[in-house]
Design an enzyme around this catalytic site. Structure first.
Site, PDB file in Angstrom:
ATOM      1  N   SER A 255      -2.659  -7.797   3.002  1.00 18.32           N
ATOM      2  CA  SER A 255      -3.003  -7.693   4.422  1.00 18.32           C
ATOM      3  C   SER A 255      -3.299  -9.080   4.989  1.00 18.32           C
ATOM      4  O   SER A 255      -2.985  -9.372   6.150  1.00 18.32           O
ATOM      5  CB  SER A 255      -4.223  -6.780   4.604  1.00 18.32           C
ATOM      6  OG  SER A 255      -3.943  -5.491   4.139  1.00 18.32           O
TER       7      SER A 255
ATOM      8  N   ARG B 147      -2.207  -6.172  -8.309  1.00 19.93           N
ATOM      9  CA  ARG B 147      -1.178  -7.205  -8.150  1.00 19.93           C
ATOM     10  C   ARG B 147      -1.330  -8.332  -9.149  1.00 19.93           C
ATOM     11  O   ARG B 147      -0.366  -8.935  -9.562  1.00 19.93           O
ATOM     12  CB  ARG B 147      -1.288  -7.842  -6.745  1.00 19.93           C
ATOM     13  CG  ARG B 147      -0.727  -7.014  -5.642  1.00 19.93           C
ATOM     14  CD  ARG B 147      -1.272  -7.456  -4.304  1.00 19.93           C
ATOM     15  NE  ARG B 147      -2.708  -7.257  -4.251  1.00 19.93           N
ATOM     16  CZ  ARG B 147      -3.450  -7.415  -3.174  1.00 19.93           C
ATOM     17  NH1 ARG B 147      -2.894  -7.828  -2.065  1.00 19.93           N
ATOM     18  NH2 ARG B 147      -4.740  -7.192  -3.206  1.00 19.93           N
TER      19      ARG B 147
ATOM     20  N   HIS C 245       0.841  -1.207   0.000  1.00 20.71           N
ATOM     21  CA  HIS C 245       0.000   0.000   0.000  1.00 20.71           C
ATOM     22  C   HIS C 245       0.877   1.258   0.000  1.00 20.71           C
ATOM     23  O   HIS C 245       0.620   2.222  -0.715  1.00 20.71           O
ATOM     24  CB  HIS C 245      -0.903   0.043   1.248  1.00 20.71           C
ATOM     25  CG  HIS C 245      -1.915  -1.057   1.342  1.00 20.71           C
ATOM     26  ND1 HIS C 245      -2.029  -1.869   2.449  1.00 20.71           N
ATOM     27  CD2 HIS C 245      -2.871  -1.470   0.485  1.00 20.71           C
ATOM     28  CE1 HIS C 245      -3.023  -2.725   2.263  1.00 20.71           C
ATOM     29  NE2 HIS C 245      -3.548  -2.511   1.076  1.00 20.71           N
TER      30      HIS C 245
ATOM     31  N   LYS D  55     -17.711  -6.643   7.490  1.00 23.19           N
ATOM     32  CA  LYS D  55     -16.693  -7.611   7.914  1.00 23.19           C
ATOM     33  C   LYS D  55     -15.909  -7.150   9.145  1.00 23.19           C
ATOM     34  O   LYS D  55     -15.598  -5.974   9.307  1.00 23.19           O
ATOM     35  CB  LYS D  55     -15.754  -7.945   6.758  1.00 23.19           C
ATOM     36  CG  LYS D  55     -14.837  -6.860   6.288  1.00 23.19           C
ATOM     37  CD  LYS D  55     -13.990  -7.406   5.124  1.00 23.19           C
ATOM     38  CE  LYS D  55     -13.146  -6.296   4.531  1.00 23.19           C
ATOM     39  NZ  LYS D  55     -12.519  -6.638   3.277  1.00 23.19           N
TER      40      LYS D  55
HETATM   41  P1  ADP Z   1      -9.943  -3.470  -0.200  1.00 15.36           P
HETATM   42  O1  ADP Z   1     -10.637  -4.053   0.991  1.00 15.36           O
HETATM   43  O2  ADP Z   1     -10.642  -2.306  -0.818  1.00 15.36           O
HETATM   44  O3  ADP Z   1      -9.478  -4.482  -1.252  1.00 15.36           O
HETATM   45  P2  ADP Z   1      -7.207  -3.344   0.644  1.00 15.36           P
HETATM   46  O4  ADP Z   1      -6.755  -2.707   1.900  1.00 15.36           O
HETATM   47  O5  ADP Z   1      -7.071  -4.823   0.589  1.00 15.36           O
HETATM   48  O6  ADP Z   1      -8.663  -2.831   0.427  1.00 15.36           O
HETATM   49  O7  ADP Z   1      -6.411  -2.749  -0.602  1.00 15.36           O
HETATM   50  C1  ADP Z   1      -6.504  -1.411  -1.014  1.00 15.36           C
HETATM   51  C2  ADP Z   1      -5.842  -1.246  -2.392  1.00 15.36           C
HETATM   52  O8  ADP Z   1      -4.452  -1.556  -2.305  1.00 15.36           O
HETATM   53  C3  ADP Z   1      -6.405  -2.165  -3.475  1.00 15.36           C
HETATM   54  O9  ADP Z   1      -6.399  -1.452  -4.706  1.00 15.36           O
HETATM   55  C4  ADP Z   1      -5.399  -3.282  -3.528  1.00 15.36           C
HETATM   56  O10 ADP Z   1      -5.390  -3.915  -4.797  1.00 15.36           O
HETATM   57  C5  ADP Z   1      -4.122  -2.503  -3.300  1.00 15.36           C
HETATM   58  N1  ADP Z   1      -3.022  -3.341  -2.798  1.00 15.36           N
HETATM   59  C6  ADP Z   1      -3.016  -4.164  -1.736  1.00 15.36           C
HETATM   60  N2  ADP Z   1      -1.815  -4.774  -1.579  1.00 15.36           N
HETATM   61  C7  ADP Z   1      -1.041  -4.332  -2.596  1.00 15.36           C
HETATM   62  C8  ADP Z   1       0.312  -4.596  -3.028  1.00 15.36           C
HETATM   63  N3  ADP Z   1       1.085  -5.460  -2.370  1.00 15.36           N
HETATM   64  N4  ADP Z   1       0.761  -3.950  -4.128  1.00 15.36           N
HETATM   65  C9  ADP Z   1      -0.036  -3.091  -4.784  1.00 15.36           C
HETATM   66  N5  ADP Z   1      -1.310  -2.793  -4.461  1.00 15.36           N
HETATM   67  C10 ADP Z   1      -1.806  -3.405  -3.379  1.00 15.36           C
END
Ligand code: ADP
Length: 150
Positions: free
Chosen positions: A127, A90, A17, A41
Site C-alpha cells: 500500500s 512477502r 491483497h 495512524k
Molecule cells: P497491516 O496494517 O495489518 O499490515 P496491510 O493492509 O498492510 O495491513 O496488510 C494486510 C495483510 O496483507 C498483511 O498480512 C500483509 O502482509 C499482507 N500483504 C500486503 N501486501 C501484500 C502482497 N503484495 N502480497 C501478499 N501479502 C500482502
C-alpha cells in the site's frame, strides 16, 4: 463452516491483497475482509473509500464480506465466529512481525493464523508504494485488483 478474517489497514487494498483473498477462498468457506480502525495512524484514503475499493473488487463474490472493526483483532474474530486469521507474507520483515502476532493470538484466543506466501510477481507491491506513486501522479491501475477504479 470455515470462516476466516483477513485483517488490515488496506490503505489502499492492492492486487497483492486481492491475490491472498482469492487463494484463501480455496481454503475457507467465507472470508471477512476486516478493515481495522483502532490504530491512531492517519490514513491516505478515507474509511469509506477503502471500503468502496474492496467492494468493487469482490462485487461478484458472495463468499467475501467486508467489515470494519476497532477492537483487538482476535476479539473481533471471535465476535463473528471466525476461527482463523488469514495473512500474507512477502519478506523476512513480514515474517518476524507475523510470527509474533500469530503466537500471541493463538495464546490469548486460540485463533490460528494461516499465512500464504505472496505470489512472486506481487512481492514488491505494498500500500505504501501505491500511495507514493499516486502522490507523484503515476498510473497505479496495475497495482490494484481487477475492476477497481479509484
Ligand atoms: P497491516 O496494517 O495489518 O499490515 P496491510 O493492509 O498492510 O495491513 O496488510 C494486510 C495483510 O496483507 C498483511 O498480512 C500483509 O502482509 C499482507 N500483504 C500486503 N501486501 C501484500 C502482497 N503484495 N502480497 C501478499 N501479502 C500482502
Amino acid at each position: 463452516m470455515k470462516r476466516a478474517i483477513f485483517p488490515g489497514t488496506f490503505d489502499p487494498f492492492t492486487i497483492g491483497h486481492y491475490s491472498i483473498v482469492q487463494r484463501g477462498l480455496k481454503l475457507f468457506d467465507e472470508i471477512v475482509i476486516a478493515i481495522g480502525t483502532n490504530q491512531a495512524k492517519k490514513t491516505f484514503f478515507s474509511l469509506e473509500k477503502r471500503k468502496e475499493i474492496i467492494n468493487q473488487a469482490f462485487v461478484n463474490e458472495p463468499r467475501v464480506k467486508i467489515m470494519i472493526y476497532d477492537s483487538l483483532t482476535v476479539d473481533f474474530a471471535r465476535s463473528i465466529q471466525a476461527n482463523f486469521i488469514l495473512r500474507g507474507l512477502r519478506s523476512v520483515t513480514d515474517f518476524e512481525y507475523e510470527h509474533s502476532i500469530a503466537d500471541a493470538n493463538r495464546k490469548i484466543a486460540g485463533i490460528e493464523t494461516v499465512i500464504l506466501f505472496t505470489e512472486y510477481e506481487y512481492s514488491y507491491i505494498s500500500s505504501t508504494v501505491v500511495r507514493d506513486l499516486i502522490s507523484y501522479g503515476k498510473d497505479i491501475s496495475a497495482f490494484l485488483p481487477p475492476n477497481v477504479q479509484l
